[in-house]
Scaffold this active site. Structure first.
Site, PDB file in Angstrom:
ATOM      1  N   HIS A  85      14.040  15.042  -3.812  1.00 57.06           N
ATOM      2  CA  HIS A  85      12.984  14.784  -3.110  1.00 57.06           C
ATOM      3  C   HIS A  85      11.903  14.522  -2.649  1.00 57.06           C
ATOM      4  O   HIS A  85      12.085  15.866  -1.641  1.00 57.06           O
ATOM      5  CB  HIS A  85      12.795  13.317  -2.922  1.00 57.06           C
ATOM      6  CG  HIS A  85      14.165  12.116  -3.682  1.00 57.06           C
ATOM      7  ND1 HIS A  85      15.505  12.493  -3.954  1.00 57.06           N
ATOM      8  CD2 HIS A  85      13.492  11.195  -3.848  1.00 57.06           C
ATOM      9  CE1 HIS A  85      16.265  10.615  -4.642  1.00 57.06           C
ATOM     10  NE2 HIS A  85      14.990  10.732  -5.126  1.00 57.06           N
ATOM     11  N   HIS A  86      10.735  14.585  -2.723  1.00 60.78           N
ATOM     12  CA  HIS A  86       9.387  14.717  -1.605  1.00 60.78           C
ATOM     13  C   HIS A  86       9.867  14.711  -0.022  1.00 60.78           C
ATOM     14  O   HIS A  86      10.929  13.468   0.274  1.00 60.78           O
ATOM     15  CB  HIS A  86       8.229  13.358  -2.136  1.00 60.78           C
ATOM     16  CG  HIS A  86       8.592  12.592  -1.757  1.00 60.78           C
ATOM     17  ND1 HIS A  86       7.988  11.556  -0.590  1.00 60.78           N
ATOM     18  CD2 HIS A  86       9.578  11.380  -2.706  1.00 60.78           C
ATOM     19  CE1 HIS A  86       9.018  10.079  -0.574  1.00 60.78           C
ATOM     20  NE2 HIS A  86       9.662  10.128  -1.789  1.00 60.78           N
ATOM     21  N   SER A 142       0.458  -0.870  -0.092  1.00 60.23           N
ATOM     22  CA  SER A 142       0.300  -0.032   0.124  1.00 60.23           C
ATOM     23  C   SER A 142       0.883   0.765  -0.125  1.00 60.23           C
ATOM     24  O   SER A 142       0.187   2.358   0.434  1.00 60.23           O
ATOM     25  CB  SER A 142      -0.686  -0.311   0.999  1.00 60.23           C
ATOM     26  OG  SER A 142      -0.571  -0.108   1.888  1.00 60.23           O
ATOM     27  N   GLY A 143       2.092   1.386   0.220  1.00 63.21           N
ATOM     28  CA  GLY A 143       3.497   2.337  -0.345  1.00 63.21           C
ATOM     29  C   GLY A 143       2.987   2.766  -1.126  1.00 63.21           C
ATOM     30  O   GLY A 143       1.692   2.227  -2.615  1.00 63.21           O
ATOM     31  N   MET A 174       5.449   2.548  -4.034  1.00 63.69           N
ATOM     32  CA  MET A 174       5.726   1.460  -4.634  1.00 63.69           C
ATOM     33  C   MET A 174       4.897   0.781  -5.401  1.00 63.69           C
ATOM     34  O   MET A 174       5.164   0.352  -5.968  1.00 63.69           O
ATOM     35  CB  MET A 174       7.225   1.293  -4.629  1.00 63.69           C
ATOM     36  CG  MET A 174       8.728   2.681  -5.049  1.00 63.69           C
ATOM     37  SD  MET A 174       8.050   3.290  -7.112  1.00 63.69           S
ATOM     38  CE  MET A 174       8.254   1.549  -7.262  1.00 63.69           C
ATOM     39  N   THR A 207      14.546  -0.786  -2.303  1.00 62.37           N
ATOM     40  CA  THR A 207      14.774  -0.658  -0.955  1.00 62.37           C
ATOM     41  C   THR A 207      15.642   0.395  -0.533  1.00 62.37           C
ATOM     42  O   THR A 207      17.046  -0.528  -0.828  1.00 62.37           O
ATOM     43  CB  THR A 207      14.297  -1.363   0.714  1.00 62.37           C
ATOM     44  OG1 THR A 207      13.626  -2.407   0.070  1.00 62.37           O
ATOM     45  CG2 THR A 207      14.558  -0.263   1.445  1.00 62.37           C
ATOM     46  N   LYS A 244      10.347  11.322   2.458  1.00 57.48           N
ATOM     47  CA  LYS A 244      11.192   9.780   2.230  1.00 57.48           C
ATOM     48  C   LYS A 244      12.202  10.094   3.646  1.00 57.48           C
ATOM     49  O   LYS A 244      12.682  11.691   4.188  1.00 57.48           O
ATOM     50  CB  LYS A 244      12.600  10.708   0.820  1.00 57.48           C
ATOM     51  CG  LYS A 244      13.958  10.026   0.179  1.00 57.48           C
ATOM     52  CD  LYS A 244      14.367  10.387  -0.071  1.00 57.48           C
ATOM     53  CE  LYS A 244      15.091   8.761  -0.768  1.00 57.48           C
ATOM     54  NZ  LYS A 244      14.975   7.280  -0.716  1.00 57.48           N
ATOM     55  N   GLU A 290       1.499  -6.732   3.719  1.00 62.12           N
ATOM     56  CA  GLU A 290       1.775  -4.794   4.379  1.00 62.12           C
ATOM     57  C   GLU A 290       2.513  -5.219   5.583  1.00 62.12           C
ATOM     58  O   GLU A 290       2.521  -6.225   6.734  1.00 62.12           O
ATOM     59  CB  GLU A 290       0.662  -4.096   4.468  1.00 62.12           C
ATOM     60  CG  GLU A 290       0.860  -2.976   2.978  1.00 62.12           C
ATOM     61  CD  GLU A 290       1.369  -2.142   3.574  1.00 62.12           C
ATOM     62  OE1 GLU A 290       2.864  -1.754   4.418  1.00 62.12           O
ATOM     63  OE2 GLU A 290       2.382  -2.197   2.213  1.00 62.12           O
TER      64      GLU A 290
HETATM   65  N1  LIG Z   1      15.651   1.698  -6.242  1.00 64.60           N
HETATM   66  C1  LIG Z   1      14.655   2.056  -6.822  1.00 64.60           C
HETATM   67  O1  LIG Z   1      14.346   2.713  -8.007  1.00 64.60           O
HETATM   68  C2  LIG Z   1      13.406   2.921  -5.885  1.00 64.60           C
HETATM   69  C3  LIG Z   1      13.791   3.268  -4.395  1.00 64.60           C
HETATM   70  N2  LIG Z   1      12.525   4.010  -3.398  1.00 64.60           N
HETATM   71  C4  LIG Z   1      12.791   3.513  -2.366  1.00 64.60           C
HETATM   72  O2  LIG Z   1      11.836   1.986  -1.734  1.00 64.60           O
HETATM   73  C5  LIG Z   1      11.599   2.837  -0.642  1.00 64.60           C
HETATM   74  C6  LIG Z   1       9.810   2.540  -0.232  1.00 64.60           C
HETATM   75  O3  LIG Z   1       9.896   3.482  -1.038  1.00 64.60           O
HETATM   76  P1  LIG Z   1       8.306   4.224  -0.911  1.00 64.60           P
HETATM   77  O4  LIG Z   1       7.237   3.726  -1.511  1.00 64.60           O
HETATM   78  O5  LIG Z   1       7.766   5.544  -1.780  1.00 64.60           O
HETATM   79  O6  LIG Z   1       7.757   3.960   0.536  1.00 64.60           O
HETATM   80  P2  LIG Z   1       6.643   3.938   0.957  1.00 64.60           P
HETATM   81  O7  LIG Z   1       6.974   4.651   2.592  1.00 64.60           O
HETATM   82  O8  LIG Z   1       4.946   4.568   0.098  1.00 64.60           O
HETATM   83  O9  LIG Z   1       6.248   2.884   0.623  1.00 64.60           O
HETATM   84  C7  LIG Z   1       6.553   1.890   2.011  1.00 64.60           C
HETATM   85  C8  LIG Z   1       5.568   0.461   2.575  1.00 64.60           C
HETATM   86  O10 LIG Z   1       6.374  -0.362   3.265  1.00 64.60           O
HETATM   87  C9  LIG Z   1       5.470  -0.548   3.924  1.00 64.60           C
HETATM   88  N3  LIG Z   1       6.116  -1.805   5.145  1.00 64.60           N
HETATM   89  C10 LIG Z   1       7.079  -1.078   5.960  1.00 64.60           C
HETATM   90  N4  LIG Z   1       7.641  -2.120   7.066  1.00 64.60           N
HETATM   91  C11 LIG Z   1       6.727  -3.536   5.857  1.00 64.60           C
HETATM   92  C12 LIG Z   1       7.077  -4.962   6.597  1.00 64.60           C
HETATM   93  N5  LIG Z   1       7.693  -5.617   7.760  1.00 64.60           N
HETATM   94  N6  LIG Z   1       6.174  -5.856   5.905  1.00 64.60           N
HETATM   95  C13 LIG Z   1       5.714  -5.295   4.705  1.00 64.60           C
HETATM   96  N7  LIG Z   1       5.662  -4.017   4.259  1.00 64.60           N
HETATM   97  C14 LIG Z   1       6.111  -2.861   5.312  1.00 64.60           C
HETATM   98  C15 LIG Z   1       4.886   0.627   4.816  1.00 64.60           C
HETATM   99  O11 LIG Z   1       3.747   0.460   5.809  1.00 64.60           O
HETATM  100  C16 LIG Z   1       4.907   1.329   3.353  1.00 64.60           C
HETATM  101  O12 LIG Z   1       3.281   1.477   3.177  1.00 64.60           O
HETATM  102  C17 LIG Z   1      11.968   3.722   0.125  1.00 64.60           C
HETATM  103  O13 LIG Z   1      13.418   2.970   0.984  1.00 64.60           O
HETATM  104  C18 LIG Z   1      12.562   4.287  -1.226  1.00 64.60           C
HETATM  105  O14 LIG Z   1      14.102   5.243  -1.363  1.00 64.60           O
HETATM  106  C19 LIG Z   1      11.526   4.175  -3.942  1.00 64.60           C
HETATM  107  C20 LIG Z   1      11.111   4.476  -5.188  1.00 64.60           C
HETATM  108  C21 LIG Z   1      12.350   3.647  -6.404  1.00 64.60           C
HETATM  109  O1  LIG Z   2      11.942   7.504  -1.573  1.00 62.63           O
HETATM  110  C1  LIG Z   2      12.396   7.903  -3.291  1.00 62.63           C
HETATM  111  O2  LIG Z   2      10.408   8.262  -3.197  1.00 62.63           O
HETATM  112  C2  LIG Z   2      13.115   7.074  -4.330  1.00 62.63           C
HETATM  113  N1  LIG Z   2      13.989   6.316  -3.812  1.00 62.63           N
HETATM  114  C3  LIG Z   2      15.134   6.205  -4.660  1.00 62.63           C
HETATM  115  C4  LIG Z   2      16.398   7.135  -3.986  1.00 62.63           C
HETATM  116  O3  LIG Z   2      16.006   6.463  -3.106  1.00 62.63           O
HETATM  117  O4  LIG Z   2      16.415   7.420  -4.655  1.00 62.63           O
HETATM  118  C5  LIG Z   2      15.022   6.640  -5.860  1.00 62.63           C
HETATM  119  C6  LIG Z   2      14.290   7.652  -6.366  1.00 62.63           C
HETATM  120  O5  LIG Z   2      15.313   8.455  -6.440  1.00 62.63           O
HETATM  121  C7  LIG Z   2      13.042   7.480  -5.780  1.00 62.63           C
END
Ligand SMILES: NC(=O)C1=CN([C@@H]2O[C@H](COP(=O)(O)OP(=O)(O)OC[C@H]3O[C@@H](n4cnc5c(N)ncnc54)[C@H](O)[C@@H]3O)[C@@H](O)[C@H]2O)C=CC1
Ligand SMILES: O=C(O)C1=N[C@H](C(=O)O)C[C@H](O)C1
Length: 268
Positions: free
Chosen positions: A157-158, A12-13, A15, A101, A161, A36
């Site tokens: 970033h937003h 539900s995050g 991503m 992550t 983060k 989740e």
């Molecule tokens: N490598 C890439 O291309 C990208 C990486 N990211 C990274 O991905 C991560 C998540 O980003 P967002 O979706 O923006 O964050 P978010 O906070 O919207 O989503 C993370 C989700 O993980 C859930 N979560 C936490 N602990 C959990 C568990 N034990 N079991 C299952 N779910 C759990 C949370 O409740 C939340 O819904 C961050 O570390 C971000 O930097 C984000 C976008 C692109």
């Molecule tokens: O948290 C984010 O949103 C993102 N996280 C990744 C990062 O830490 O670089 C990738 C992207 O920039 C979005």
């Protein structure tokens, strides 16, 4: 070949919901489960409905075990403490684990490397084609310009983060360090404040900005005597990360257990 059955964790995050939408629009993959954290108010809810697709029958659960046992892969954009647990479970189930992550500690990285003895893991601080190509260009530029050019990496970033510098900034820093033939951990300057003194020769600097709804902006500035080069990337939508993650999952299906990066997946 049959569709690859994927479990999305962190469903539900930001991503997680993007992945639900992109999986529904991608051939060769099926959403087989949604996980989740314990105590999430969204447990039991239909993930298709949450993602704006209409009900798809996949309910959000806090029990990954039966879902992993019946799946081919897991796509994970969560938090470091959860990702290390999922890596261990993916290894036990002998399935693919795609890790997006960021903010992982050295101990987290070691746990993931250990899990990769049995799981096929693809991990990257950024899953987009554009950023991984940018990293190659940064490596080439750093090699060509040499240490006379100061390297600074700026990211925005937003405002939700939680980690800094971003995983992408660190990936670009590693690329610059590789181009220069140095170790990033010995040369990174992360966060300057007060009477810092002049810039350390050969340092790679990082600056992190946070605000609004910015998906992800990165600039690598190489500043030399009387000239400056800037290489950058602007993410306009999270679908670029989700598409990259699905490409990684499908690629890893045919690989041996191990720890891979998007450079392997994209053949860069
Ligand atoms: N490598 C890439 O291309 C990208 C990486 N990211 C990274 O991905 C991560 C998540 O980003 P967002 O979706 O923006 O964050 P978010 O906070 O919207 O989503 C993370 C989700 O993980 C859930 N979560 C936490 N602990 C959990 C568990 N034990 N079991 C299952 N779910 C759990 C949370 O409740 C939340 O819904 C961050 O570390 C971000 O930097 C984000 C976008 C692109
Ligand atoms: O948290 C984010 O949103 C993102 N996280 C990744 C990062 O830490 O670089 C990738 C992207 O920039 C979005």
């Amino acid at each position: 070949m049959s569709d690859m059955r994927l479990v999305v964790v962190g469903a539900s995050g930001r991503m997680g919901l993007t992945l639900a939408r992109i999986i529904a629009a991608t051939e060769g993959v099926t959403l087989a489960g949604a996980v989740e954290r314990e105590g999430s108010p969204l447990l039991g809810r239909d993930v298709g409905e949450l993602a704006g697709l209409g009900p798809n029958g996949v309910k959000i659960s806090d029990d990954p075990l039966p879902l992993f046992a019946a799946a081919d892969g897991v796509v994970d954009f969560t938090v470091p403490g959860a990702t290390t647990v999922f890596a261990e479970l993916a290894a036990q189930a002998r399935i693919v684990h795609v890790i997006g992550t960021t903010g992982l500690s050295e101990a987290d990285e070691a746990a993931i490397a250990a899990a990769a003895r049995h799981a096929r893991i693809v991990k990257s601080g950024n899953m987009s084609l554009g950023v991984n190509l940018l990293a190659q260009l940064v490596k080439q530029a750093a090699r060509a310009l040499g240490p006379e050019f100061d390297i600074e990496i700026v990211e925005m970033h937003h405002n939700r983060k939680v980690d800094a510098p971003s995983g992408t900034a660190l990936l670009l820093g590693e690329a610059a360090a590789a181009g220069r033939g140095i170790n990033l951990s010995n040369h990174a300057e992360r966060g300057r404040d007060g009477l810092t003194g002049p810039r350390e020769p050969g340092a790679i600097g990082f600056a992190a900005l946070r605000g609004g709804t910015v998906v992800g902006d990165h600039s690598v500035i190489m500043a030399g005597p009387y000239e400056r080069i800037e290489l950058g990337h602007r993410a306009e939508d999270r679908s670029i990360f989700a598409r990259g993650a699905l490409k990684a999952a499908l690629w890893a299906r045919d690989q041996k257990p191990g720890l891979y990066s998007m450079v392997d997946v994209l053949g860069l």
